[in-house]
Design a protein around this motif. Structure first.
Motif, mmCIF file in Angstrom:
data_model
loop_
_atom_site.group_PDB
_atom_site.id
_atom_site.type_symbol
_atom_site.label_atom_id
_atom_site.label_comp_id
_atom_site.label_asym_id
_atom_site.label_seq_id
_atom_site.Cartn_x
_atom_site.Cartn_y
_atom_site.Cartn_z
ATOM 1 N N LEU A 191 -3.696 35.935 24.204
ATOM 2 C CA LEU A 191 -4.153 37.240 24.689
ATOM 3 C C LEU A 191 -3.539 38.389 23.907
ATOM 4 N N ASN A 192 -2.265 38.267 23.605
ATOM 5 C CA ASN A 192 -1.546 39.319 22.892
ATOM 6 C C ASN A 192 -1.061 38.762 21.567
ATOM 7 N N ASP B 212 -3.737 37.085 9.814
ATOM 8 C CA ASP B 212 -4.880 37.892 10.208
ATOM 9 C C ASP B 212 -5.091 37.710 11.702
ATOM 10 N N ARG B 213 -5.262 38.810 12.423
ATOM 11 C CA ARG B 213 -5.504 38.768 13.863
ATOM 12 C C ARG B 213 -6.879 39.360 14.136
ATOM 13 N N LYS B 214 -7.738 38.561 14.737
ATOM 14 C CA LYS B 214 -9.094 39.027 15.027
ATOM 15 C C LYS B 214 -9.470 38.664 16.458
ATOM 16 N N GLU B 215 -10.138 39.595 17.122
ATOM 17 C CA GLU B 215 -10.603 39.320 18.483
ATOM 18 C C GLU B 215 -11.646 38.217 18.439
ATOM 19 N N LEU B 216 -11.438 37.203 19.254
ATOM 20 C CA LEU B 216 -12.342 36.055 19.273
ATOM 21 C C LEU B 216 -13.485 36.276 20.254
ATOM 22 N N SER C 125 -9.279 39.600 26.514
ATOM 23 C CA SER C 125 -9.823 39.152 25.225
ATOM 24 C C SER C 125 -8.937 38.064 24.644
ATOM 25 N N TYR C 126 -9.571 36.987 24.183
ATOM 26 C CA TYR C 126 -8.862 35.981 23.400
ATOM 27 C C TYR C 126 -8.848 36.446 21.948
ATOM 28 N N TRP C 127 -7.702 36.245 21.294
ATOM 29 C CA TRP C 127 -7.537 36.581 19.883
ATOM 30 C C TRP C 127 -7.203 35.308 19.111
ATOM 31 N N LEU C 128 -7.696 35.255 17.892
ATOM 32 C CA LEU C 128 -7.386 34.142 16.994
ATOM 33 C C LEU C 128 -6.474 34.658 15.886
ATOM 34 N N VAL C 129 -5.323 34.017 15.750
ATOM 35 C CA VAL C 129 -4.362 34.366 14.701
ATOM 36 C C VAL C 129 -4.339 33.228 13.691
ATOM 37 N N GLU C 130 -4.544 33.558 12.428
ATOM 38 C CA GLU C 130 -4.564 32.553 11.372
ATOM 39 C C GLU C 130 -3.853 33.098 10.134
ATOM 40 N N TRP D 10 -14.795 27.229 12.161
ATOM 41 C CA TRP D 10 -15.558 26.447 13.139
ATOM 42 C C TRP D 10 -15.354 26.991 14.548
ATOM 43 N N ILE D 11 -14.113 27.339 14.905
ATOM 44 C CA ILE D 11 -13.839 27.891 16.231
ATOM 45 C C ILE D 11 -14.583 29.210 16.426
ATOM 46 N N ARG D 12 -14.538 30.083 15.422
ATOM 47 C CA ARG D 12 -15.247 31.368 15.540
ATOM 48 C C ARG D 12 -16.749 31.158 15.697
#
Length: 297
Positions: A147-148, A156-160, A263-268, A284-286
């Protein structure tokens, strides 16, 4: 002229440089701890220079290591490009750890991962849904869904996806309990919720947001346990809508008045700092979330 080192050792160098620890590098490369150390030692001997400073917190790059990182990253990028252009999906290999909040990991991602592993049979996936045991301030997972999002270096942090939460109770419970006409009526009903001192990320303290002073009768670190409390007819709980839909006995309470959004965020790892395997899993997740975005509303 023979090279002084094995080009293959650069993969190990990159993994340690990007993750900061031998254990994380070993996991990413799907090898044992000793292999990573052996290959790093061989690379340093071949180059006759020290690439890392070993500390209690991990491996930090020396000045020479920093210079090599830029060149090695370019080589890795070109190799990944070639693999993506002429290789098949099934040839992408590696070991990926995904750290996810319990709700998203157990109730969305887990049931869809078999399709991913069929498409990429040489990719090994670890799904970690006990996020409170992972130090999100460090790269203890290759991909993080939370979430945070932590402000990790070279990430890179993007809202999923944005999702909604409502108060739920079972039809059986609501039929035999005092009616709920407005928000204040909630104090007459037992709730399940998180354990106060184990709320490890902002945004999980739902009850105080719904009604200040609202206290749970059952406290659990598991969202699944909270849901089962409500499903069994013992009281109410707050759930993401995409999870509650899996339990037909649950109905939302005052949905037009009481609704939370998160909001879920994806950090990669940032581009140039990641492997083809991790990039493939993140993409794939996105794509999967985008195709099923309607579930989260």
């Amino acid at each position: 002229m023979a090279l002084a080192f094995d080009w293959g050792d650069l993969r190990y160098f990159l993994a340690v440089a990007r993750t900061g620890t031998v254990s994380a590098a070993a996991r990413r490369l799907a090898v044992d701890h000793a292999t990573v150390i052996r290959r790093i030692d061989a690379l340093e001997r071949g180059l006759s220079t020290k690439l890392f400073e070993r500390t209690l917190r991990g491996y930090g790059l020396t000045r020479t290591g920093i210079k090599l990182l830029e060149a090695a990253a370019k080589i890795d990028h070109e190799a990944a490009h070639i693999e993506a252009e002429i290789g098949s999906a099934g040839e992408i290999s590696g070991h990926i750890r995904v750290s996810s909040l319990e709700g998203f990991g157990n109730f969305f991602l887990a049931s869809r991962l078999p399709a991913f592993t069929r498409a990429y049979p040489r990719l090994r996936i670890e799904l970690l849904t006990i996020q409170q045991i992972v130090a999100l301030s460090r790269w203890e997972a290759d991909l993080i869904i939370t979430l945070n999002p932590p402000n990790l270096p070279k990430s890179d942090r993007k809202e999923l996806v944005n999702y909604r939460l409502f108060v739920y109770g079972s039809q059986e419970y609501l039929a035999s309990s005092p009616e709920i006409h407005n928000r204040d009526d909630l104090v007459r009903h037992p709730f399940s919720g998180y354990i106060d001192d184990l709320v490890f990320t902002r945004g999980l303290d739902y009850l105080s947001e719904i009604l200040p002073g609202l206290r749970p009768a059952l406290q659990s670190s598991s969202l699944y346990a909270q849901m089962e409390f409500a499903c069994a007819g013992h009281g109410l709980c707050v759930l993401p809508a995409f999870i509650a839909r899996s339990r037909p006995q649950l109905v939302p309470i005052l949905p037009h008045e009481i609704m939370l959004e998160r909001s879920y965020w994806l950090v990669e790892p940032s581009q140039g700092e990641t492997s083809l395997a991790v990039h493939t899993a993140a993409s794939w997740i996105r794509e999967r979330v985008s195709a099923e975005r309607h579930l989260f509303q």
